[in-house]
Design an enzyme around this catalytic site. Structure first.
Site, PDB file in Angstrom:
ATOM      1  N   TYR A 156       7.434   5.222  -7.148  1.00 19.42           N
ATOM      2  CA  TYR A 156       7.719   4.905  -5.755  1.00 19.42           C
ATOM      3  C   TYR A 156       9.213   4.775  -5.471  1.00 19.42           C
ATOM      4  CZ  TYR A 156       2.846   4.795  -4.613  1.00 19.42           C
ATOM      5  OH  TYR A 156       1.549   5.189  -4.404  1.00 19.42           O
ATOM      6  N   ARG A 209      10.057   8.287  -4.706  1.00 24.58           N
ATOM      7  CA  ARG A 209       9.569   8.656  -3.371  1.00 24.58           C
ATOM      8  C   ARG A 209      10.437   8.014  -2.287  1.00 24.58           C
ATOM      9  NH1 ARG A 209       3.488   8.112  -1.842  1.00 24.58           N
ATOM     10  NH2 ARG A 209       4.167   9.641  -0.310  1.00 24.58           N
ATOM     11  N   GLN A 247      -0.789   8.681   8.336  1.00 22.79           N
ATOM     12  CA  GLN A 247      -1.171   8.412   6.952  1.00 22.79           C
ATOM     13  C   GLN A 247       0.067   8.404   6.056  1.00 22.79           C
ATOM     14  OE1 GLN A 247      -4.074  11.824   7.244  1.00 22.79           O
ATOM     15  NE2 GLN A 247      -5.303  10.475   5.968  1.00 22.79           N
ATOM     16  N   ASP A 298       6.415   7.456   4.804  1.00 23.78           N
ATOM     17  CA  ASP A 298       7.834   7.606   5.120  1.00 23.78           C
ATOM     18  C   ASP A 298       8.114   6.997   6.497  1.00 23.78           C
ATOM     19  OD1 ASP A 298       7.648   9.679   7.290  1.00 23.78           O
ATOM     20  OD2 ASP A 298       6.819  10.901   5.663  1.00 23.78           O
ATOM     21  N   HIS A 355      -1.427   3.594   6.000  1.00 17.58           N
ATOM     22  CA  HIS A 355      -1.335   3.543   4.535  1.00 17.58           C
ATOM     23  C   HIS A 355      -0.094   2.800   4.059  1.00 17.58           C
ATOM     24  CE1 HIS A 355      -4.168   7.262   4.175  1.00 17.58           C
ATOM     25  NE2 HIS A 355      -4.822   6.149   4.404  1.00 17.58           N
ATOM     26  N   CYS A 382       0.988 -13.609  -3.086  1.00 12.71           N
ATOM     27  CA  CYS A 382       0.851 -14.404  -1.858  1.00 12.71           C
ATOM     28  C   CYS A 382       0.815 -13.573  -0.583  1.00 12.71           C
ATOM     29  CB  CYS A 382       1.978 -15.430  -1.775  1.00 12.71           C
ATOM     30  SG  CYS A 382       3.602 -14.751  -1.311  1.00 12.71           S
ATOM     31  N   ALA A 440       4.483  23.076  11.225  1.00 17.12           N
ATOM     32  CA  ALA A 440       4.458  21.966  12.177  1.00 17.12           C
ATOM     33  C   ALA A 440       5.671  21.979  13.099  1.00 17.12           C
ATOM     34  CB  ALA A 440       4.381  20.636  11.433  1.00 17.12           C
TER      35      ALA A 440
END
EC number: 2.3.1.286
Length: 230
Positions: free
Chosen positions: A53, A56, A88, A91, A106, A117, A216
């Site tokens: 991560y 990412r 979803q 970023d 997500h 906690c 897109a």
């Protein structure tokens, strides 16, 4: 006023340089999903999950919004009715494009979560297993992302929006991850018009009344233009 619900997936950010699950050679291709995107994987090897991560997060920080993100921000500003944007993606490209409200079902790479906690705070660029929660001091820091087997965020907002939608638009999703993969069918059953904008037909392409295929950054601005033109 027409109520529009938009769902975006990894395909909308691909042209910004962020790989999808299925990209060959990308970050996801180098790891088994069960090792880096499940609570069990984190329990087995938190160092591996944090390194994944961290990579990412660094990749997302370097990316910039593309024309598809910008077009959706414009739609939210100029459409006279209600626009609900659900993503979803983990970023922050929708935020940086100027979309006023983004529901990240997500979670987000830019957030940290205490597994002990449930305290949340902005994530540093690099996280590691020894990091302590600023609220309870437990060394239980994890990315604030929803892993496979966990419950997505925002159902209290998403469900009413889907139930009241006049138009449901799915952009760049594979149609493989639930519950999001069932949204189009649900909206269509309630009488909404359903539209898919994608590079190729998704797994649930049959649930859409209309489809436009292509990059897109091209098809999303074109579709937004037609919506705003009335």
């Amino acid at each position: 006023m027409e109520k529009i619900v938009i769902l975006t997936g990894a395909g909308i950010s691909a042209e910004s340089g962020l790989g999808t699950f299925r990209d060959e050679g990308g970050l996801w291709a180098q790891h088994a999903i069960e090792d880096v995107a499940t609570p069990e994987g984190f329990a087995r090897d938190p160092d591996l999950v944090h390194r994944f991560y961290n990579a990412r997060r660094a990749q997302a920080a370097e990316a910039t919004p593309n024309p598809a993100h910008l077009a959706l921000a414009r739609l939210a500003r100029e459409h006279p009715g209600e626009v609900t944007l659900i993503t979803q993606n983990v970023d922050d490209l929708h935020h940086r494009a100027g979309s006023p409200q983004v529901l990240q079902m997500h979670g987000t790479l830019m957030g940290a979560l205490c597994a002990a906690c449930d305290h949340r705070w902005p994530a540093p660029l690099v996280m590691q297993p020894a990091d302590r929660c600023p609220a309870c001091a437990a060394p239980a820091t994890r990315p604030d992302v929803v892993w496979f087997g966990e419950i997505p965020y925002g159902a209290e907002v998403i469900d009413p929006a889907l139930n009241g939608a006049d138009l449901f638009v799915s952009i760049g999703t594979s149609g493989q991850v639930y519950p999001a993969a069932a949204y189009a069918q649900h909206c269509r059953r309630l009488g909404a018009r359903t539209v898919e904008l994608n590079l190729e037909p998704s797994e649930n392409a049959r649930d859409f009344d209309e489809a436009h295929y292509g990059p897109a950054s091209k098809i999303v601005p074109e579709f937004v233009e037609t919506l705003l033109a009335g």
